[in-house]
Design a protein around this motif. Sequence first.
Motif, PDB file in Angstrom:
ATOM      1  N   LEU A  75       0.846  -1.189   0.000  1.00  0.00           N
ATOM      2  CA  LEU A  75       0.000   0.000   0.000  1.00  0.00           C
ATOM      3  C   LEU A  75       0.883   1.241   0.000  1.00  0.00           C
ATOM      4  CD1 LEU A  75      -2.582  -0.950   2.782  1.00  0.00           C
ATOM      5  CD2 LEU A  75      -2.682  -1.480   0.354  1.00  0.00           C
ATOM      6  N   ASP A  76       0.623   2.171  -0.912  1.00  0.00           N
ATOM      7  CA  ASP A  76       1.296   3.470  -0.946  1.00  0.00           C
ATOM      8  C   ASP A  76       0.333   4.465  -0.307  1.00  0.00           C
ATOM      9  OD1 ASP A  76       2.719   5.750  -1.471  1.00  0.00           O
ATOM     10  OD2 ASP A  76       2.379   5.738  -3.630  1.00  0.00           O
ATOM     11  N   ILE A  77       0.661   4.920   0.912  1.00  0.00           N
ATOM     12  CA  ILE A  77      -0.250   5.747   1.705  1.00  0.00           C
ATOM     13  C   ILE A  77       0.301   7.164   1.835  1.00  0.00           C
ATOM     14  CG2 ILE A  77      -1.321   6.027   3.981  1.00  0.00           C
ATOM     15  CD1 ILE A  77      -1.077   3.004   4.325  1.00  0.00           C
ATOM     16  N   THR A  78      -0.584   8.169   1.716  1.00  0.00           N
ATOM     17  CA  THR A  78      -0.209   9.566   1.958  1.00  0.00           C
ATOM     18  C   THR A  78      -1.054  10.105   3.103  1.00  0.00           C
ATOM     19  OG1 THR A  78       0.410   9.982  -0.340  1.00  0.00           O
ATOM     20  CG2 THR A  78      -0.114  11.891   0.981  1.00  0.00           C
ATOM     21  N   ALA A  79      -0.388  10.739   4.074  1.00  0.00           N
ATOM     22  CA  ALA A  79      -1.089  11.448   5.145  1.00  0.00           C
ATOM     23  C   ALA A  79      -0.997  12.933   4.818  1.00  0.00           C
ATOM     24  CB  ALA A  79      -0.451  11.159   6.499  1.00  0.00           C
ATOM     25  N   THR A  80      -2.155  13.598   4.674  1.00  0.00           N
ATOM     26  CA  THR A  80      -2.205  15.013   4.307  1.00  0.00           C
ATOM     27  C   THR A  80      -2.743  15.815   5.476  1.00  0.00           C
ATOM     28  OG1 THR A  80      -2.605  14.407   2.008  1.00  0.00           O
ATOM     29  CG2 THR A  80      -3.100  16.676   2.629  1.00  0.00           C
ATOM     30  N   ASN A  81      -2.014  16.864   5.843  1.00  0.00           N
ATOM     31  CA  ASN A  81      -2.368  17.707   6.981  1.00  0.00           C
ATOM     32  C   ASN A  81      -2.748  19.101   6.480  1.00  0.00           C
ATOM     33  OD1 ASN A  81      -2.572  19.005   9.446  1.00  0.00           O
ATOM     34  ND2 ASN A  81      -0.371  19.198   9.720  1.00  0.00           N
ATOM     35  N   PRO A  82      -4.038  19.472   6.505  1.00  0.00           N
ATOM     36  CA  PRO A  82      -4.448  20.795   6.030  1.00  0.00           C
ATOM     37  C   PRO A  82      -4.314  21.892   7.089  1.00  0.00           C
ATOM     38  CG  PRO A  82      -6.372  19.533   6.637  1.00  0.00           C
ATOM     39  CD  PRO A  82      -5.183  18.641   6.867  1.00  0.00           C
ATOM     40  N   ASN A  83      -3.878  21.526   8.290  1.00  0.00           N
ATOM     41  CA  ASN A  83      -3.784  22.490   9.398  1.00  0.00           C
ATOM     42  C   ASN A  83      -2.572  23.395   9.276  1.00  0.00           C
ATOM     43  OD1 ASN A  83      -6.040  21.575  11.272  1.00  0.00           O
ATOM     44  ND2 ASN A  83      -4.952  19.666  10.915  1.00  0.00           N
ATOM     45  N   ARG A  84      -2.640  24.542   9.962  1.00  0.00           N
ATOM     46  CA  ARG A  84      -1.514  25.472   9.989  1.00  0.00           C
ATOM     47  C   ARG A  84      -0.586  25.170  11.153  1.00  0.00           C
ATOM     48  NH1 ARG A  84      -2.739  30.822   7.012  1.00  0.00           N
ATOM     49  NH2 ARG A  84      -4.504  30.179   5.750  1.00  0.00           N
ATOM     50  N   ALA A  85      -0.666  23.955  11.618  1.00  0.00           N
ATOM     51  CA  ALA A  85       0.224  23.444  12.662  1.00  0.00           C
ATOM     52  C   ALA A  85       0.544  22.001  12.287  1.00  0.00           C
ATOM     53  CB  ALA A  85      -0.467  23.501  14.022  1.00  0.00           C
ATOM     54  N   SER A  86       1.666  21.499  12.772  1.00  0.00           N
ATOM     55  CA  SER A  86       2.075  20.145  12.385  1.00  0.00           C
ATOM     56  C   SER A  86       1.192  19.091  13.050  1.00  0.00           C
ATOM     57  CB  SER A  86       3.543  19.907  12.752  1.00  0.00           C
ATOM     58  OG  SER A  86       3.718  19.976  14.142  1.00  0.00           O
ATOM     59  N   PHE A  87       1.099  17.944  12.394  1.00  0.00           N
ATOM     60  CA  PHE A  87       0.333  16.796  12.887  1.00  0.00           C
ATOM     61  C   PHE A  87       1.328  15.707  13.225  1.00  0.00           C
ATOM     62  CE2 PHE A  87      -1.778  12.697  11.639  1.00  0.00           C
ATOM     63  CZ  PHE A  87      -2.683  12.641  12.685  1.00  0.00           C
ATOM     64  N   ARG A  88       1.429  15.361  14.504  1.00  0.00           N
ATOM     65  CA  ARG A  88       2.307  14.272  14.937  1.00  0.00           C
ATOM     66  C   ARG A  88       1.452  13.030  15.123  1.00  0.00           C
ATOM     67  NH1 ARG A  88       7.332  15.689  16.251  1.00  0.00           N
ATOM     68  NH2 ARG A  88       7.758  17.891  16.554  1.00  0.00           N
ATOM     69  N   TYR A  89       1.823  11.965  14.405  1.00  0.00           N
ATOM     70  CA  TYR A  89       1.021  10.757  14.528  1.00  0.00           C
ATOM     71  C   TYR A  89       1.814   9.647  15.200  1.00  0.00           C
ATOM     72  CZ  TYR A  89       3.246   9.577  10.027  1.00  0.00           C
ATOM     73  OH  TYR A  89       4.144   9.346   9.017  1.00  0.00           O
ATOM     74  N   ASP A  90       1.076   8.874  15.984  1.00  0.00           N
ATOM     75  CA  ASP A  90       1.654   7.747  16.707  1.00  0.00           C
ATOM     76  C   ASP A  90       1.683   6.531  15.781  1.00  0.00           C
ATOM     77  OD1 ASP A  90       1.728   9.365  19.004  1.00  0.00           O
ATOM     78  OD2 ASP A  90      -0.356   8.869  19.448  1.00  0.00           O
ATOM     79  N   THR A  91       2.114   5.413  16.328  1.00  0.00           N
ATOM     80  CA  THR A  91       2.115   4.173  15.550  1.00  0.00           C
ATOM     81  C   THR A  91       0.696   3.851  15.105  1.00  0.00           C
ATOM     82  OG1 THR A  91       3.986   3.348  16.814  1.00  0.00           O
ATOM     83  CG2 THR A  91       2.697   1.718  15.612  1.00  0.00           C
TER      84      THR A  91
END
Length: 197
Positions: A75-91
């Motif tokens: 699977l080729d996955i993209t995580a897109t963040n539209p926020n004006r702050a960073s998105f930190r994701y866990d496992t």
Amino acid sequence: MDSKEHRRHRWCSRRCVIISVAVILGIALLLLILGLTVFRPRHTVTTINSVHLGALRVGLDVPHLSVDLNVTLDLDITATNPNRASFRYDTGNAELFYHGGLVGEAVIPPGRVGAEGSVRTNVSLTVMADRLISDATLYKDVISGSVPFSTNTRLPGTVTILGVFKHHMVAYTMCNITVSVQNRSVENSDCRYKTKF
């Protein structure tokens, strides 16, 4: 003269206090408006760009009506963040299902998506053959030439607005995939996306 000076001093002090309170209220109102508009948390979305068949091995045992099937889906996955702050994701995790039964799992490593940015990652889902072979419909699907799977990906994380306000969210992607046994490829994929705060 002293009383005039005293009244003037009191009037200046009051004026300074009123101006200070007005400035503080103005800044608080501005931060509230920014928090509700520009910095309002938006849904982070994970999308599956493509699904490739990494490996496929099929063996038929006609007398016993059984199948030996090993499948790896990339699977080729993209995580897109539209926020004006960073998105930190866990496992996160990706799961592979065959007719509703869990037949494969993979871990999505933790990371960070910058403000208004996106990050791509590849995940390999390997079928747990022992779980798949016990399903009686597998033999029919392999004979027909198409084996249907579904995938679920889950990516939990946090967006921190102005370094103070933390918003927890989970991005989900659900896909229905059809693997062609003859072409050894993914024939069809249909995905849906959602985010929960």
